[in-house]
Enzyme design. Structure first.
Site, PDB file in Angstrom:
ATOM      1  N   HIS A   1       1.128  -1.473  -0.649  1.00  0.00           N
ATOM      2  CA  HIS A   1       0.245  -0.319   0.169  1.00  0.00           C
ATOM      3  C   HIS A   1       0.643   1.152   0.088  1.00  0.00           C
ATOM      4  CE1 HIS A   1      -2.800   2.833   1.548  1.00  0.00           C
ATOM      5  NE2 HIS A   1      -3.614   1.997   0.746  1.00  0.00           N
TER       6      HIS A   1
ATOM      7  N   ASP B   1      -7.652  -3.971  -0.767  1.00  0.00           N
ATOM      8  CA  ASP B   1      -8.257  -4.284  -2.221  1.00  0.00           C
ATOM      9  C   ASP B   1      -8.487  -5.763  -1.625  1.00  0.00           C
ATOM     10  OD1 ASP B   1      -8.767  -1.715  -1.758  1.00  0.00           O
ATOM     11  OD2 ASP B   1      -6.304  -1.163  -2.097  1.00  0.00           O
TER      12      ASP B   1
END
Length: 429
Positions: A305, A363
């Protein structure tokens, strides 16, 4: 004495105040930089620039910390629910029992949309991307709710905010139904926020549909975990649009348009597409080798991320929810989920990924949960937008009520031609 930062330009020294937040890094206040020096800063992507003061969300990416109004996301997602989180983000404090009851009632009884809006769906092609429909439908809300577009009226701001938190699930569910060619299902006031959304998506007129509580809880957690995430691209878009005085419905539509980008809200869709391209567990080793080969341009989607340099705290919560959903649905032999589980195991054990801190992110897990629930990948970003609406509207409200905010006007470093004289056509080569 307050801390100051010194900057020397053209041999002259200038001092600027250093601001301190409740937690987090210090910030150099350069709001008067141009007035005092005639110079700007250059910061592509605004990665080192604070455009506002905010009391809503705090992230420490190195430590893997996400706080909503000071509360750890783990506690809110595990012990609370989405509407309680909505109240917290919008009003600043957790609700009392009385406040919660009223808020839930207000949201629940605002879920229907104007019936004329139903006709809008017929104007879209059947194969229109659901996000294109969402941008149009949310923007159209301002054409029907004129009584809540005066941004100078606190009560109208509140009504508009409640309406969007309430109506986005209805619009999202109708978008899904139109996408798959099924009749619309209207909201039910006797269901919770997540239950109502799943019912509107998956119920059909020809038989009864009972919402599985495990699936509703997973949906609620996904909403909670995506509710806000500091000054990301879509939130900054909402604030920038709002700084012009645009009505709140238009601002949220702008945020949805920004979220549509694959580098932002489309990440969980990209992660699932990656799993589909791998196909089966036996193809994972070859795929991993390509990921490790810097010349292959193959990326491991759903891992790592930009903000979190540690394990994404939201991913830990959804990891548990993912397995709960699989058990509740009796999913044991799904090749795609088998691929996801094996990739998860490798990422958490292979030194290559551990050293680079490429842990599974939110995600990755949200994508496989939403697929298990029955949503097509084209709907994933729509669900992200639905969850993020409360964060956007809370950030918009904070911006509107901040007397120091001005219309957004980023500067630029101009590198084009200097002034030159216009040439008539006869003199051009």
């Amino acid at each position: 004495m307050a801390d100051t930062a010194k900057l020397e330009i053209a041999g002259k020294e200038h001092e600027f105040p250093v601001l301190k937040g409740t937690i987090g890094p210090d910030v150099v206040d350069i709001s008067k930089l141009y007035a005092e020096t005639g110079a700007f800063t250059f910061d592509p992507g605004f990665t080192s620039t604070a455009a506002c003061k905010s009391t809503i969300t705090y992230i420490d990416g190195d430590a893997g910390v996400l706080l909503y109004r000071g509360y750890p996301i783990e506690q809110l997602a595990t012990d609370g629910d989405f509407l309680e989180t909505c109240y917290l983000l919008y009003y600043g404090e957790l609700p009392s029992a009385t406040q919660r009851k009223k808020f839930v009632h207000d949201i629940t009884h605002h879920t229907m949309i104007h019936e004329q809006m139903v006709l809008f769906f017929r104007g879209f092609r059947r194969d229109a991307h659901p996000m294109a429909v969402m941008v149009a439908m949310v923007g159209a809300l301002s054409a029907f709710y004129h009584d809540s577009t005066d941004i100078g009226d606190p009560r109208q701001r509140e009504i508009a905010s409640h309406r969007m938190i309430a109506k986005l699930p209805t619009i999202a569910a109708m978008t899904y139904k139109y996408h798959v060619g099924q009749p619309f299902v209207y909201p039910r006031n006797n269901l919770s926020y997540a239950e109502n959304f799943l019912h509107m998506c998956f119920a059909v007129p020809c038989e009864d549909y009972v919402v599985n509580p495990v699936l509703a809880k997973a949906m609620d957690r996904i909403f909670t975990l995506h509710a806000d995430h500091e000054q990301n691209a879509s939130t900054s878009t909402v604030r920038l649009a709002g700084s012009s005085g645009a009505n709140p419905f238009a601002c949220i539509a702008a945020g949805i348009a920004c979220l549509w980008g694959p580098a932002h809200g489309g990440a969980n869709e990209a992660a699932l597409k990656m799993l589909e391209e791998i196909g089966t567990v036996d193809k994972i080793p070859a795929f991993i080798e390509k990921v490790k080969d810097k010349t292959s341009n193959v990326r491991l989607m759903g891992f790592g991320h930009r903000v979190y340099k540690n394990y994404d705290p939201r991913a830990k919560i959804l990891q548990a929810s993912a397995h709960e959903v699989f058990d509740a649905l009796g999913i044991k032999d799904d090749p795609l989920l088998d691929v996801a589980r094996e990739l998860e195991r490798i990422a958490l054990s292979d030194p290559y990924f551990i050293d680079r801190k490429l842990y599974p992110n939110v995600d990755f897990y949200s994508g496989i949960i939403l697929r298990a629930l029955g949503f097509p990948t084209s709907m994933f970003t729509v669900l992200f937008a639905l969850a993020r609406t409360v964060g956007w509207i809370s950030q918009w409200k904070e911006m509107i009520e901040d007397p120091s905010q001005r219309i957004g006007r980023p500067r630029q470093l101009y590198v084009g031609p200097a002034e030159r004289k216009y040439k008539p056509m006869s003199e051009r080569g």
